[in-house]
Design a protein around this motif. Structure first.
Motif, PDB file in Angstrom:
ATOM      1  N   ASP A 182       0.051   7.404   8.149  1.00  0.00           N
ATOM      2  CA  ASP A 182      -0.154   6.698   6.877  1.00  0.00           C
ATOM      3  C   ASP A 182      -0.940   5.408   7.064  1.00  0.00           C
ATOM      4  OD1 ASP A 182       1.574   8.484   5.322  1.00  0.00           O
ATOM      5  OD2 ASP A 182       3.137   7.691   6.646  1.00  0.00           O
ATOM      6  N   ALA A 183      -0.875   4.858   8.255  1.00  0.00           N
ATOM      7  CA  ALA A 183      -1.591   3.605   8.509  1.00  0.00           C
ATOM      8  C   ALA A 183      -1.977   3.512   9.970  1.00  0.00           C
ATOM      9  CB  ALA A 183      -0.728   2.412   8.130  1.00  0.00           C
ATOM     10  N   ASP A 242      -4.683   9.539   2.368  1.00  0.00           N
ATOM     11  CA  ASP A 242      -4.668   8.190   1.784  1.00  0.00           C
ATOM     12  C   ASP A 242      -4.305   7.126   2.822  1.00  0.00           C
ATOM     13  OD1 ASP A 242      -2.107   8.977   2.233  1.00  0.00           O
ATOM     14  OD2 ASP A 242      -1.321   8.348   0.282  1.00  0.00           O
ATOM     15  N   ALA A 243      -4.584   7.438   4.078  1.00  0.00           N
ATOM     16  CA  ALA A 243      -4.214   6.481   5.143  1.00  0.00           C
ATOM     17  C   ALA A 243      -5.024   5.196   5.017  1.00  0.00           C
ATOM     18  CB  ALA A 243      -4.458   7.107   6.513  1.00  0.00           C
ATOM     19  N   VAL A 244      -4.394   4.103   5.415  1.00  0.00           N
ATOM     20  CA  VAL A 244      -5.061   2.797   5.364  1.00  0.00           C
ATOM     21  C   VAL A 244      -5.287   2.281   6.792  1.00  0.00           C
ATOM     22  CG1 VAL A 244      -4.154   2.198   3.093  1.00  0.00           C
ATOM     23  CG2 VAL A 244      -2.839   1.598   5.152  1.00  0.00           C
ATOM     24  N   VAL A 272     -15.750   1.759   8.792  1.00  0.00           N
ATOM     25  CA  VAL A 272     -14.301   1.779   8.520  1.00  0.00           C
ATOM     26  C   VAL A 272     -13.814   0.383   8.135  1.00  0.00           C
ATOM     27  CG1 VAL A 272     -12.015   2.234   9.484  1.00  0.00           C
ATOM     28  CG2 VAL A 272     -13.934   3.732  10.066  1.00  0.00           C
ATOM     29  N   ALA A 301       0.818  -1.227   0.000  1.00  0.00           N
ATOM     30  CA  ALA A 301       0.000   0.000   0.000  1.00  0.00           C
ATOM     31  C   ALA A 301       0.844   1.267   0.000  1.00  0.00           C
ATOM     32  CB  ALA A 301      -0.926  -0.008   1.221  1.00  0.00           C
ATOM     33  N   LYS A 302       2.006   1.206   0.638  1.00  0.00           N
ATOM     34  CA  LYS A 302       2.744   2.449   0.909  1.00  0.00           C
ATOM     35  C   LYS A 302       4.165   2.465   0.363  1.00  0.00           C
ATOM     36  CE  LYS A 302      -0.593   4.281   2.904  1.00  0.00           C
ATOM     37  NZ  LYS A 302      -1.185   5.419   2.218  1.00  0.00           N
ATOM     38  N   LEU A 362     -10.835   9.042  11.585  1.00  0.00           N
ATOM     39  CA  LEU A 362      -9.879   8.747  10.519  1.00  0.00           C
ATOM     40  C   LEU A 362      -9.556   9.992   9.692  1.00  0.00           C
ATOM     41  CD1 LEU A 362      -8.370   6.229   9.685  1.00  0.00           C
ATOM     42  CD2 LEU A 362     -10.294   5.634   8.181  1.00  0.00           C
ATOM     43  N   ARG A 363     -10.422  10.987   9.759  1.00  0.00           N
ATOM     44  CA  ARG A 363     -10.137  12.224   9.002  1.00  0.00           C
ATOM     45  C   ARG A 363      -8.869  12.900   9.489  1.00  0.00           C
ATOM     46  NH1 ARG A 363     -15.773  13.491   9.671  1.00  0.00           N
ATOM     47  NH2 ARG A 363     -16.834  12.336   8.041  1.00  0.00           N
ATOM     48  N   ARG A 390     -10.775   2.384   2.808  1.00  0.00           N
ATOM     49  CA  ARG A 390      -9.411   2.462   3.367  1.00  0.00           C
ATOM     50  C   ARG A 390      -8.997   1.165   4.054  1.00  0.00           C
ATOM     51  NH1 ARG A 390      -7.950   7.466   5.456  1.00  0.00           N
ATOM     52  NH2 ARG A 390      -9.278   9.121   4.715  1.00  0.00           N
ATOM     53  N   SER A 391      -9.937   0.252   4.198  1.00  0.00           N
ATOM     54  CA  SER A 391      -9.640  -0.960   4.959  1.00  0.00           C
ATOM     55  C   SER A 391      -8.826  -1.947   4.134  1.00  0.00           C
ATOM     56  CB  SER A 391     -10.950  -1.627   5.387  1.00  0.00           C
ATOM     57  OG  SER A 391     -10.674  -2.910   5.917  1.00  0.00           O
TER      58      SER A 391
END
Ligand code: ASP
Length: 301
Positions: free
Chosen positions: A213-214, A253-255, A272, A144-145, A247-248, A277-278
């Motif tokens: 980021d996560a 683009d956080a997962v 969520v 993902a990152k 989560l905001r 994003r999951s």
């Protein structure tokens, strides 16, 4: 590497090598024959869905014979010890044991007593280690990152104290040189034994999520908890539950990750867990590939 008991202290190159091989298995459907003719056994003294099934599938995809030890119908019910069980299965020619046990260090103790040709794979011991979960989480993060962990900001949220997943994730994140590791939970659910010495620890989840980021969220391990560590599930959710609103605060683009099983509405909302994003089901898919890489490494021809 003869056994896989912990990720603690594994060199970065070993972790990266396993992730690269797992990525190859993830990208290559079909079966392989690295374990053709070998017999492996899943020896689980605690419940499991994902870990056990994915180890079975991984072993089968590599061509092994897979035995499943079911504690509830085995001679463990008559008092046979884990060590005697392993010795009897070794006598039948089983070379690989995938072991989950409620006692910390139980798998390492079996490894000490095993025959030289036997390999032990720790599938979770007490609150100590769950190395293949740590590896599959790193593979998921890397997909993902990208592979520059030094630039990553990661928040681990929840019941870290009782979580072997958190410990193995921390071992792996350190091995990969992660830049910013934040750990968040109520004081009653964070370890005070030095485990978090190099982490940014906070009890404020909004602070923990700021720009990350996560988010790696953890299950409340009620089976390992003394009473009274959390006031109520509602109260825990109010303070530490991962919601779309919370989560905001994370990077756009956080997962979000969770090792499963999920207590829906406690650690994480449905919105969520099932949202865009999951990566929760991606983690599960990666579990098969990572376990293939580990099995091949320890038992492959
Ligand atoms: N399945 C993981 C474990 O066995 C996580 C959990 O149960 O919360 O540790």
């Amino acid at each position: 590497m003869h056994h896989l008991l912990t990720l603690d202290g594994l060199p970065r190159a070993t972790v990266v090598g396993l992730l690269d091989r797992a990525q190859h298995f993830a990208d290559t459907p079909g079966d392989f024959d690295a374990l053709r003719g070998a017999a492996v056994c899943t020896l689980f003294f605690e419940p499991s869905t994902r870990t056990r099934m994915s180890f079975q599938l991984a072993s089968q995809r590599l061509g092994a014979h897979v035995l499943n030890f079911d504690v509830s119908t085995s001679s463990a019910r008559k008092g046979e010890t884990a060590l005697d069980t392993m010795r009897n299965l070794e006598a039948m020619g089983v070379r690989g044991f995938i072991v989950r046990h409620h006692d910390d260090g139980a798998v390492a103790r079996l490894a000490d007593a095993a025959r030289p040709e036997t390999a032990l794979l720790n599938a979770g011991d007490g609150r100590s280690n769950h190395p293949t979960q740590g590896l599959l989480d790193m593979l998921t993060l890397r997909q993902a990152k990208g592979d520059d962990f030094s630039r990553m900001r990661i928040a681990i949220v929840g019941d870290v104290k009782h979580s072997r997943v958190a410990r193995s994730d921390l071992h792996a994140l350190r091995a990969l040189g992660t830049g910013d590791i934040r750990v968040c939970g109520p004081a009653s659910l964070l370890p005070d034994d030095g485990t978090l010495a190099d982490c940014n620890v906070t009890h404020d989840v909004d602070e923990a999520l700021d720009g990350v980021d996560a988010v790696m969220t953890l299950r409340l391990q009620r089976e390992r908890m003394e009473d009274g560590l959390v006031d109520s599930l509602e109260d825990y959710h109010r303070h530490y539950g991962i919601t779309a609103e919370r989560l905001r605060r994370a990077a756009p683009d956080a997962v979000v990750m969770h090792p499963g099983p999920i207590n829906r509405g406690v650690e994480i909302t449905d919105e969520v867990a099932d949202g865009p994003r999951s990566l929760i089901l991606r983690q599960v898919a990666n579990g098969v590939a990572v376990r293939m890489a580990v099995l091949e490494r320890l038992l492959g021809r």
